[in-house]
Design a protein around this motif. Structure first.
Motif, PDB file in Angstrom:
ATOM      1  N   CYS A 171      -4.898   0.132   6.248  1.00 25.23           N
ATOM      2  CA  CYS A 171      -5.369   1.511   6.463  1.00 25.23           C
ATOM      3  C   CYS A 171      -6.708   1.769   5.772  1.00 25.23           C
TER       4      CYS A 171
ATOM      5  N   CYS B 179      -6.504  -1.292   0.718  1.00 20.87           N
ATOM      6  CA  CYS B 179      -5.546  -1.758   1.719  1.00 20.87           C
ATOM      7  C   CYS B 179      -6.294  -2.387   2.896  1.00 20.87           C
TER       8      CYS B 179
ATOM      9  N   HIS C   5       0.140   4.139   0.761  1.00 25.99           N
ATOM     10  CA  HIS C   5      -0.201   5.069   1.837  1.00 25.99           C
ATOM     11  C   HIS C   5       0.442   4.662   3.157  1.00 25.99           C
ATOM     12  N   CYS C   6       0.395   3.346   3.485  1.00 29.89           N
ATOM     13  CA  CYS C   6       0.879   2.918   4.803  1.00 29.89           C
ATOM     14  C   CYS C   6       1.946   1.834   4.712  1.00 29.89           C
TER      15      CYS C   6
ATOM     16  N   CYS D 154       0.855  -1.188   0.000  1.00 25.35           N
ATOM     17  CA  CYS D 154       0.000   0.000   0.000  1.00 25.35           C
ATOM     18  C   CYS D 154       0.890   1.237   0.000  1.00 25.35           C
TER      19      CYS D 154
HETATM   20 ZN   LIG Z   1      -2.542   1.110   3.629  1.00 23.47          ZN
END
Ligand SMILES: [Zn+2]
Length: 330
Positions: free
Chosen positions: A57, A54, A33-34, A31
């Protein structure tokens, strides 16, 4: 490989996307983002192809999230063609030609070129250059420092001091990779710092007689100076022909496409020439007379595209308020 062969390799968006995913997620789908490694495909009528959610998150992403292709409205095929043309040209491609070849506006082609160049920057500066490493400084647009006049005498031009030429520090491994970076002054601390950043201490440095190198050279296994104009030296392998060959690539790229370079953009164009130079590998060949020779062979285009895409994550570019382009640092 011509563009038709490339199309056969990537016949549709699914094939293009699979290539992007294979390279960018070579260690598994993560992911952006995280960093979570658990995610699943979003299905349903409204879902875009290649959209994931994801498991950690809960955010959605695709393979282009937080890359220079972030939120692109262009097809991945259009991007692959741009990669293909930029990587295939030895001198770089102007946005006017790129626009024509891939069927976008010149403004779009210009932005694409910058996004692609963003991926060409080498960011890990582990000192990697080894063996014989030639160091040189190039003043972009300036005259060569040593040149023969009509009578065959060596003429020495002044270094770039006091000119508005941009100095570029060049370190190139013979039969290997190159590093090149713009810098402000050719003082000992600067040159020492750059050399230590790019070159392993066990390397054999080859430089000109510039006094700074005499000090810098002490930190390396061996150091020879090039005696310009002395053929005996060159025969004994003491030369910086490789660095000069790279420097002339820089010069040609500038003259061919980048007639005008703003200082802000010079490093990006240098990165492009560096990237292209590094897409070759040394191959030993035996001539008909039994002589062994090392030649540099360009890597297959798909391999080059992979090398470029492998750096894509984290290199999102965004338009700045002044209308230029800047990388996103967060
Ligand atoms: Zn994530």
């Amino acid at each position: 490989m011509d563009i038709d062969r490339l199309r056969k390799e990537f016949p549709d968006e699914t094939a293009c996307r699979a290539f992007f995913e294979r390279i960018i997620w070579r260690d598994g789908r993560f992911c952006p983002h995280c960093g979570g490694m658990k995610s699943w495909t979003i299905k349903g009528k409204s879902a875009r192809a290649g959209l994931y959610e994801c498991g950690e998150c809960g955010q959605q992403f695709t393979v282009t999230t937080k890359t220079p292709f972030h939120a692109t409205k262009l097809s991945l095929w259009t991007w692959l063609q741009a990669l293909y043309f930029i990587l295939n040209s030895s001198k770089g491609v102007s946005s006017v030609f790129l626009a024509k070849w891939i069927g976008v506006s010149q403004k779009t082609a210009w932005k694409m070129g910058h996004a692609i160049r963003e991926m060409m920057e080498i960011r890990e500066f582990a000192p990697a250059l080894a063996g014989v490493v030639e160091l040189d400084e190039k003043y972009l647009g300036g005259k060569p420092r040593f040149k023969r006049d009509n009578d065959g005498n060596v003429v020495k031009h002044k270094r770039g001091h006091g000119t508005d030429k941009q100095p570029i520090f060049v370190a190139v491994e013979r039969h290997g990779q190159v590093r090149a970076i713009t810098f402000d002054s050719d003082t000992v601390p600067t040159i020492k710092g750059l050399t230590e950043r790019f070159v392993r201490p066990d390397a054999h440095l080859m430089t000109d007689q510039h006094s700074a190198y005499q000090i810098v050279g002490k930190g390396f296994a061996a150091h020879s100076y090039v005696n310009h104009g002395n053929k005996e030296y060159a025969r004994a392998g003491v030369h910086n022909n490789t660095a000069e060959s790279f420097n002339s690539q820089l010069e040609r790229a500038k003259q061919g496409v980048f007639h005008w370079l703003s200082k802000d953009h010079i490093q990006r164009y240098v990165n492009e020439v560096v990237f292209r130079w590094n897409q070759r590998r040394a191959v030993e060949k035996t001539s008909k007379t039994g002589e062994r020779k090392v030649v540099m062979e360009t890597l297959p285009i798909i391999e080059q595209m992979g090398a470029l895409l492998s750096t894509a994550f984290g290199r999102q570019v965004r338009r700045s308020r002044v209308g230029g382009i800047r990388p996103v640092t967060t």
